[in-house]
Design a protein around this motif. Sequence first.
Motif, PDB file in Angstrom:
ATOM      1  N   ALA A  21       0.806  -1.223   0.000  1.00 50.29           N
ATOM      2  CA  ALA A  21       0.000   0.000   0.000  1.00 50.29           C
ATOM      3  C   ALA A  21       0.840   1.274   0.000  1.00 50.29           C
ATOM      4  O   ALA A  21       0.288   2.369   0.023  1.00 50.29           O
ATOM      5  CB  ALA A  21      -0.946  -0.010   1.198  1.00 50.29           C
ATOM      6  N   LEU A  23       2.717   2.621   2.334  1.00 49.64           N
ATOM      7  CA  LEU A  23       2.349   3.389   3.529  1.00 49.64           C
ATOM      8  C   LEU A  23       3.528   4.067   4.225  1.00 49.64           C
ATOM      9  O   LEU A  23       3.321   4.886   5.103  1.00 49.64           O
ATOM     10  CB  LEU A  23       1.662   2.455   4.543  1.00 49.64           C
ATOM     11  CG  LEU A  23       0.370   1.778   4.075  1.00 49.64           C
ATOM     12  CD1 LEU A  23      -0.082   0.744   5.100  1.00 49.64           C
ATOM     13  CD2 LEU A  23      -0.721   2.823   3.863  1.00 49.64           C
ATOM     14  N   SER A  24       4.754   3.681   3.856  1.00 45.79           N
ATOM     15  CA  SER A  24       5.888   4.116   4.678  1.00 45.79           C
ATOM     16  C   SER A  24       6.806   5.078   3.940  1.00 45.79           C
ATOM     17  O   SER A  24       7.819   4.670   3.366  1.00 45.79           O
ATOM     18  CB  SER A  24       6.672   2.889   5.168  1.00 45.79           C
ATOM     19  OG  SER A  24       5.991   2.272   6.223  1.00 45.79           O
ATOM     20  N   ASN A  27      10.731   4.740   3.542  1.00 45.63           N
ATOM     21  CA  ASN A  27      11.096   3.342   3.317  1.00 45.63           C
ATOM     22  C   ASN A  27      10.966   3.121   1.805  1.00 45.63           C
ATOM     23  O   ASN A  27       9.873   3.077   1.260  1.00 45.63           O
ATOM     24  CB  ASN A  27      10.130   2.471   4.135  1.00 45.63           C
ATOM     25  CG  ASN A  27      10.136   0.988   3.754  1.00 45.63           C
ATOM     26  OD1 ASN A  27      10.614   0.602   2.706  1.00 45.63           O
ATOM     27  ND2 ASN A  27       9.566   0.177   4.625  1.00 45.63           N
ATOM     28  N   SER A  30       8.854   0.153   0.234  1.00 48.95           N
ATOM     29  CA  SER A  30       7.407   0.291   0.423  1.00 48.95           C
ATOM     30  C   SER A  30       6.835   1.245  -0.614  1.00 48.95           C
ATOM     31  O   SER A  30       5.791   0.988  -1.217  1.00 48.95           O
ATOM     32  CB  SER A  30       7.115   0.787   1.841  1.00 48.95           C
ATOM     33  OG  SER A  30       5.928   1.541   1.905  1.00 48.95           O
ATOM     34  N   ASN A 112      10.180  -4.620  15.176  1.00 48.42           N
ATOM     35  CA  ASN A 112       9.541  -3.395  15.647  1.00 48.42           C
ATOM     36  C   ASN A 112       8.464  -3.655  16.700  1.00 48.42           C
ATOM     37  O   ASN A 112       7.756  -2.727  17.112  1.00 48.42           O
ATOM     38  CB  ASN A 112       8.882  -2.644  14.486  1.00 48.42           C
ATOM     39  CG  ASN A 112       9.841  -2.360  13.355  1.00 48.42           C
ATOM     40  OD1 ASN A 112       9.661  -2.862  12.251  1.00 48.42           O
ATOM     41  ND2 ASN A 112      10.869  -1.590  13.617  1.00 48.42           N
ATOM     42  N   HIS A 139      -0.443   3.374  10.346  1.00 52.68           N
ATOM     43  CA  HIS A 139      -0.791   1.949  10.206  1.00 52.68           C
ATOM     44  C   HIS A 139      -0.059   1.075  11.216  1.00 52.68           C
ATOM     45  O   HIS A 139      -0.517  -0.008  11.548  1.00 52.68           O
ATOM     46  CB  HIS A 139      -0.549   1.452   8.768  1.00 52.68           C
ATOM     47  CG  HIS A 139       0.892   1.326   8.359  1.00 52.68           C
ATOM     48  ND1 HIS A 139       1.715   2.407   8.145  1.00 52.68           N
ATOM     49  CD2 HIS A 139       1.662   0.235   8.108  1.00 52.68           C
ATOM     50  CE1 HIS A 139       2.920   1.990   7.769  1.00 52.68           C
ATOM     51  NE2 HIS A 139       2.921   0.670   7.756  1.00 52.68           N
ATOM     52  N   ARG A 140       1.081   1.561  11.717  1.00 54.95           N
ATOM     53  CA  ARG A 140       1.830   0.776  12.687  1.00 54.95           C
ATOM     54  C   ARG A 140       1.502   1.183  14.128  1.00 54.95           C
ATOM     55  O   ARG A 140       1.722   0.397  15.062  1.00 54.95           O
ATOM     56  CB  ARG A 140       3.338   0.897  12.404  1.00 54.95           C
ATOM     57  CG  ARG A 140       3.692   0.521  10.949  1.00 54.95           C
ATOM     58  CD  ARG A 140       4.977  -0.218  10.823  1.00 54.95           C
ATOM     59  NE  ARG A 140       4.952  -1.448  11.608  1.00 54.95           N
ATOM     60  CZ  ARG A 140       5.998  -2.249  11.769  1.00 54.95           C
ATOM     61  NH1 ARG A 140       7.152  -1.943  11.188  1.00 54.95           N
ATOM     62  NH2 ARG A 140       5.915  -3.343  12.490  1.00 54.95           N
ATOM     63  N   ARG A 216      12.329   8.182  12.968  1.00 55.82           N
ATOM     64  CA  ARG A 216      11.214   7.549  13.687  1.00 55.82           C
ATOM     65  C   ARG A 216      11.472   7.360  15.175  1.00 55.82           C
ATOM     66  O   ARG A 216      10.544   7.191  15.951  1.00 55.82           O
ATOM     67  CB  ARG A 216      10.927   6.174  13.067  1.00 55.82           C
ATOM     68  CG  ARG A 216      10.497   6.216  11.606  1.00 55.82           C
ATOM     69  CD  ARG A 216       9.835   4.892  11.279  1.00 55.82           C
ATOM     70  NE  ARG A 216       9.705   4.615   9.869  1.00 55.82           N
ATOM     71  CZ  ARG A 216       9.120   3.517   9.405  1.00 55.82           C
ATOM     72  NH1 ARG A 216       8.643   2.607  10.248  1.00 55.82           N
ATOM     73  NH2 ARG A 216       9.027   3.294   8.118  1.00 55.82           N
ATOM     74  N   HIS A 252      15.343   2.637   9.682  1.00 52.66           N
ATOM     75  CA  HIS A 252      15.642   2.030  10.991  1.00 52.66           C
ATOM     76  C   HIS A 252      17.141   1.731  11.017  1.00 52.66           C
ATOM     77  O   HIS A 252      17.729   1.424   9.972  1.00 52.66           O
ATOM     78  CB  HIS A 252      14.910   0.688  11.175  1.00 52.66           C
ATOM     79  CG  HIS A 252      13.435   0.812  11.405  1.00 52.66           C
ATOM     80  ND1 HIS A 252      12.526  -0.017  10.789  1.00 52.66           N
ATOM     81  CD2 HIS A 252      12.711   1.640  12.201  1.00 52.66           C
ATOM     82  CE1 HIS A 252      11.300   0.304  11.184  1.00 52.66           C
ATOM     83  NE2 HIS A 252      11.389   1.304  12.040  1.00 52.66           N
ATOM     84  N   ASP A 254      18.483  -0.925  11.876  1.00 48.04           N
ATOM     85  CA  ASP A 254      18.781  -2.297  11.435  1.00 48.04           C
ATOM     86  C   ASP A 254      18.816  -2.429   9.902  1.00 48.04           C
ATOM     87  O   ASP A 254      18.971  -3.515   9.376  1.00 48.04           O
ATOM     88  CB  ASP A 254      17.831  -3.330  12.076  1.00 48.04           C
ATOM     89  CG  ASP A 254      16.390  -3.250  11.584  1.00 48.04           C
ATOM     90  OD1 ASP A 254      16.089  -2.422  10.709  1.00 48.04           O
ATOM     91  OD2 ASP A 254      15.556  -4.040  12.089  1.00 48.04           O
ATOM     92  N   CYS A 370      14.186  -7.848  10.048  1.00 47.86           N
ATOM     93  CA  CYS A 370      12.937  -7.158  10.417  1.00 47.86           C
ATOM     94  C   CYS A 370      11.909  -8.162  10.910  1.00 47.86           C
ATOM     95  O   CYS A 370      11.040  -7.825  11.706  1.00 47.86           O
ATOM     96  CB  CYS A 370      12.316  -6.463   9.218  1.00 47.86           C
ATOM     97  SG  CYS A 370      13.293  -5.144   8.538  1.00 47.86           S
TER      98      CYS A 370
END
Length: 446
Positions: A21, A23-24, A27, A30, A112, A139-140, A216, A252, A254, A370
């Motif tokens: 979608a 959404l990020s 990222n 995404s 996460n 969303h998260r 973030r 992130h 990571d 992740c």
Amino acid sequence: MVKRAVEANFDGLVGPTHNYAGLSWGNVASRSNVNSVANPREAALQGLAKMKRLADRGYVQGVLPPHERPHLPTLRALGFTGNEGQVLSAVARTDPALLAAVSSASAMWTANAATVSPSADTADQRVHLTPANLSAKFHRSIEHRVTGRALKAIFSDERYFAHHSALPSVSQFGDEGAANHTRLCGDYGAPGVELFVYGQEAFNDAAPAPVRFPARQTLEASRAIARLHGLTDRHAVFAQQNPAAIDAGVFHNDVIAVGNGNCLFYHEQAFLHESQVLTDLRERLTGVELAAVRVSSDQVPIADAVSSYLFNSQLLASADGMLLAVPGECREVASVSRYLDTLVQSGGPITAVEVFDVKQSMRNGGGPACLRLRVVLNEDELRAINQNVILTDALYERLTVWVKAHYRDAMSQQDLADPMLLDEVRKALDELTAILGLGSIYDFQM
Ligand SMILES: N=C(N)NCCC[C@H](NC(=O)CCC(=O)O)C(=O)O
């Protein structure tokens, strides 16, 4: 006396609504795969295959459940009314982006899910767990309540486990969990050093910050977690992520560094103050020397690190050194593939590289690391957890059959509005909580 302990990996089982979608923001994967058709069944089977391979090698492998999506309680809290079919058709018609947000299977990325401090590091010698508020992305941000319930259903014995609520859900306390937290140590059961990497200071406008993409994780959030977990300065190091790396798509830590045992594998552009980070870690590590494996931009440009997810590999202790479990994409990027060939021949701490196919997750910016939450457990603690979530051959078979029975093999944005999907998901999750012995953790079960 140092207790014997292991590092267990708890992977998120990919949920039945896995979709792309976009959404990020920040990222890269995404956003580049937005609107392509996802395959939830393949995604879940890829995740299970990774878990199985690691369990077969003797690693303790656990499973964390997906969340109920689309999440009707969130839609109702935002003013949608009527029966469930009416709520879904109204949101699909008036706000499809919101429907996508409440349908994301993003809980699969359990790095996460929470920050976890092993008992060897904490003041009360219990394992401390704090679900991440994930407040940077709507969303998260709706994950932490159910995550907390799942963690309590697994780590339920209060003699060994202390659970905290997520931090206040505002940007100043933005917390992304273990993705920005790495523990370095000698033996797992010995006291270690927990490295908290933050993107920005919330209450200091003068401090460096990224300009293109959001940071973030805040320093304030990292410090709060360390306080809640009862970590002293001896056990904690706070380091700022390089803002330029965030602006290059490293949303992130990571995505640019991974550590385990005494080994820290990182890109030279990972930290704002690289040498200070190494000094702080060296000062606090006891009984063991830090083995820093630094990758230069000449070896692997940061853009290649982001597109291959080299640093989102799992770094796992093995009998003869460290095993790096890399995503397949690492063999598709020339600089990274070349680097990996030299890495294992370098005589350094990383002695083996193995490729894992998690492409469905990768297309949303989620690599092998992740997909897992690490929990160091001593023998008593390991015995005390809910054993039904530990991946055995039998559980693997059962979950594979479960996925094949309940998951679709195609999921587009349009499919999210299908009222049948919600029923399918709930039926599947109801069966899953019984398989994993979790009791009632979902809103629809309450
Ligand atoms: N690096 C770690 N530890 N985790 C990766 C999380 C990926 C996740 N992607 C998403 O949420 C994309 C969903 C979508 O676009 O459909 C995120 O950005 O939060």
